[in-house]
Design a protein around this motif. Structure first.
Motif, PDB file in Angstrom:
ATOM      1  N   PHE A   1       0.850  -1.268  -0.024  1.00  0.00           N
ATOM      2  CA  PHE A   1       0.146   0.042  -0.214  1.00  0.00           C
ATOM      3  C   PHE A   1       1.001   1.284   0.019  1.00  0.00           C
ATOM      4  O   PHE A   1       0.568   2.279  -0.550  1.00  0.00           O
ATOM      5  CB  PHE A   1      -1.003   0.046   1.286  1.00  0.00           C
ATOM      6  N   THR A   2       1.905   1.155   0.789  1.00  0.00           N
ATOM      7  CA  THR A   2       3.044   2.398   0.584  1.00  0.00           C
ATOM      8  C   THR A   2       4.448   1.881   0.224  1.00  0.00           C
ATOM      9  O   THR A   2       4.519   0.656   0.212  1.00  0.00           O
ATOM     10  CB  THR A   2       3.220   2.778   2.080  1.00  0.00           C
ATOM     11  N   PHE A   3       5.078   2.396  -0.422  1.00  0.00           N
ATOM     12  CA  PHE A   3       6.305   1.913  -1.242  1.00  0.00           C
ATOM     13  C   PHE A   3       7.327   3.010  -1.370  1.00  0.00           C
ATOM     14  O   PHE A   3       6.907   4.300  -1.771  1.00  0.00           O
ATOM     15  CB  PHE A   3       5.851   1.326  -2.590  1.00  0.00           C
ATOM     16  N   PRO A   4       8.573   2.905  -1.340  1.00  0.00           N
ATOM     17  CA  PRO A   4       9.467   3.500  -1.524  1.00  0.00           C
ATOM     18  C   PRO A   4       9.729   4.004  -3.108  1.00  0.00           C
ATOM     19  O   PRO A   4       9.823   3.005  -4.124  1.00  0.00           O
ATOM     20  CB  PRO A   4      10.698   2.847  -1.219  1.00  0.00           C
ATOM     21  N   ILE A   5       9.511   5.138  -3.693  1.00  0.00           N
ATOM     22  CA  ILE A   5       9.380   5.539  -5.040  1.00  0.00           C
ATOM     23  C   ILE A   5      10.643   5.134  -5.949  1.00  0.00           C
ATOM     24  O   ILE A   5      10.662   4.528  -6.897  1.00  0.00           O
ATOM     25  CB  ILE A   5       8.969   6.860  -5.380  1.00  0.00           C
ATOM     26  N   GLU A   6      11.658   5.214  -5.050  1.00  0.00           N
ATOM     27  CA  GLU A   6      12.894   4.745  -5.750  1.00  0.00           C
ATOM     28  C   GLU A   6      13.168   3.345  -6.144  1.00  0.00           C
ATOM     29  O   GLU A   6      13.640   3.017  -7.319  1.00  0.00           O
ATOM     30  CB  GLU A   6      14.250   5.019  -4.811  1.00  0.00           C
ATOM     31  N   ILE A   7      12.490   2.542  -5.280  1.00  0.00           N
ATOM     32  CA  ILE A   7      12.579   0.816  -5.527  1.00  0.00           C
ATOM     33  C   ILE A   7      11.459   0.687  -6.770  1.00  0.00           C
ATOM     34  O   ILE A   7      11.879   0.090  -7.778  1.00  0.00           O
ATOM     35  CB  ILE A   7      12.152   0.292  -4.442  1.00  0.00           C
ATOM     36  N   LEU A   8      10.314   1.435  -6.731  1.00  0.00           N
ATOM     37  CA  LEU A   8       9.379   1.170  -7.978  1.00  0.00           C
ATOM     38  C   LEU A   8       9.914   1.611  -9.028  1.00  0.00           C
ATOM     39  O   LEU A   8       9.951   0.722 -10.119  1.00  0.00           O
ATOM     40  CB  LEU A   8       8.171   1.763  -7.583  1.00  0.00           C
ATOM     41  N   LEU A   9      10.660   2.751  -9.131  1.00  0.00           N
ATOM     42  CA  LEU A   9      11.208   3.244 -10.416  1.00  0.00           C
ATOM     43  C   LEU A   9      12.182   2.513 -11.177  1.00  0.00           C
ATOM     44  O   LEU A   9      12.312   2.102 -11.917  1.00  0.00           O
ATOM     45  CB  LEU A   9      11.326   4.738 -10.433  1.00  0.00           C
ATOM     46  N   GLY A  10      12.940   1.897 -10.060  1.00  0.00           N
ATOM     47  CA  GLY A  10      14.169   1.114 -10.364  1.00  0.00           C
ATOM     48  C   GLY A  10      13.513  -0.094 -10.961  1.00  0.00           C
ATOM     49  O   GLY A  10      14.400  -0.882 -11.958  1.00  0.00           O
ATOM     50  N   PHE A  11      12.775  -0.555 -10.351  1.00  0.00           N
ATOM     51  CA  PHE A  11      12.083  -2.025 -10.846  1.00  0.00           C
ATOM     52  C   PHE A  11      11.385  -1.888 -12.293  1.00  0.00           C
ATOM     53  O   PHE A  11      11.679  -2.581 -13.217  1.00  0.00           O
ATOM     54  CB  PHE A  11      10.984  -2.400  -9.972  1.00  0.00           C
ATOM     55  N   VAL A  12      10.800  -0.629 -12.598  1.00  0.00           N
ATOM     56  CA  VAL A  12      10.172  -0.143 -13.665  1.00  0.00           C
ATOM     57  C   VAL A  12      11.281  -0.426 -14.790  1.00  0.00           C
ATOM     58  O   VAL A  12      11.347  -0.753 -16.116  1.00  0.00           O
ATOM     59  CB  VAL A  12       9.259   0.816 -13.834  1.00  0.00           C
ATOM     60  N   LEU A  13      12.409   0.177 -14.592  1.00  0.00           N
ATOM     61  CA  LEU A  13      13.492   0.514 -15.262  1.00  0.00           C
ATOM     62  C   LEU A  13      14.072  -0.885 -15.740  1.00  0.00           C
ATOM     63  O   LEU A  13      14.744  -1.120 -16.817  1.00  0.00           O
ATOM     64  CB  LEU A  13      14.528   1.669 -14.837  1.00  0.00           C
TER      65      LEU A  13
END
Length: 271
Positions: free
Chosen positions: A165-177
């Protein structure tokens, strides 16, 4: 933490506010253990020579008059004019504030139309009735709203929902890249992902909460995304890749507990 704060003899001026839904026993248990377990029948508990008071406020669904006022304010029209519309929306949503807001927003500009000549909102009540008859709950509305997003934006939100439900944006963007198979310093890819993130924020799907973290605007959004992914092979493969990515990310974050649990959960479901 709540128990410690609420029973600390040195804490003289502190206000604790907790919230939970009926049926969310885990949240309520924290509240009861932190304060309620020390409370007497009066709802107060001793703390040295003083008393720690506890007040419980039950937040109910909106009544027809409250919905009437909300619709009136939203459309800038008088209460009597929007009464039939607001009553219809109340019957459909049972006064649930989130469902009501999403339903009203979905009708604006499609079935509730602004007349430039008369400068007022207009609608056909029978057409609205037919439209909302096929809308059983807020998840259907959210699915329609999500399908209007670019596919890449939905994929970004799906990954976020799998993290939590909450997430570090750096991790999300890193995974997407990582999923795009591009380097983290690829300017074009970063710009594209940043635009997708901005789009989801502007439409209220997620919101920043500080310290580089984001959360979903409502837990129904996360639920809807997870249900839309289904339980097929592609979902399990995605969860497996995400789980292993989170394992590596956790090592860099020095053991963030939230990431540890998310990694374990995704690997359990993906493997």
């Amino acid at each position: 933490l709540l128990r410690s704060l609420s029973t600390d003899m040195e804490s003289r001026n502190i206000l604790l506010i907790t919230a939970h839904r009926d049926g969310k026993s885990s949240v309520r248990t924290v509240e009861e253990r932190s304060v309620g377990s020390n409370a007497g029948s009066s709802g107060a508990c001793p703390q040295g020579q003083e008393w720690l008071s506890q007040t419980r406020v039950e937040v109910r669904c909106l009544c027809p008059d409250a919905v009437n006022e909300l619709v009136s304010n939203k459309l800038a029209m008088d209460l009597a004019t929007v009464r039939n519309l607001s009553d219809l929306l109340h019957r459909k949503t049972n006064g649930n504030p989130y469902f009501l807001g999403e339903l009203l927003q979905s009708l604006l500009n499609d079935l509730i139309i602004f007349d430039d000549d008369s400068s007022v909102w207009t609608w056909d009540l029978e057409m609205i009735q037919r439209e909302i008859n096929v809308t059983d709950n807020v998840l259907i509305l959210l699915q329609r709203k999500l399908h209007r997003l670019p596919e890449e934006a939905r994929e970004l939100l799906t990954a976020a929902a799998m993290i939590g439900f909450t997430f570090p944006i750096e991790i999300l963007l890193g995974f997407v890249l990582c999923e795009l198979n591009v380097a983290s310093d690829n300017i074009a890819a970063n710009d594209r992902v940043s635009w997708l993130l901005t789009t989801t924020v502007e439409q209220g799907f997620i919101q920043a909460i500080g310290n580089g973290s984001y959360r979903f605007g409502h837990d129904k959004i996360q639920q809807c995304l997870l249900e839309m992914t289904g339980a097929d092979t592609d979902r399990r493969a995605l969860q497996c890749r995400l789980g292993w990515y989170l394992v590596g990310a956790n090592a860099q974050l020095s053991g963030d507990e939230t990431i540890v649990f998310s990694a374990a959960d995704n690997l359990n479901q993906g493997l």
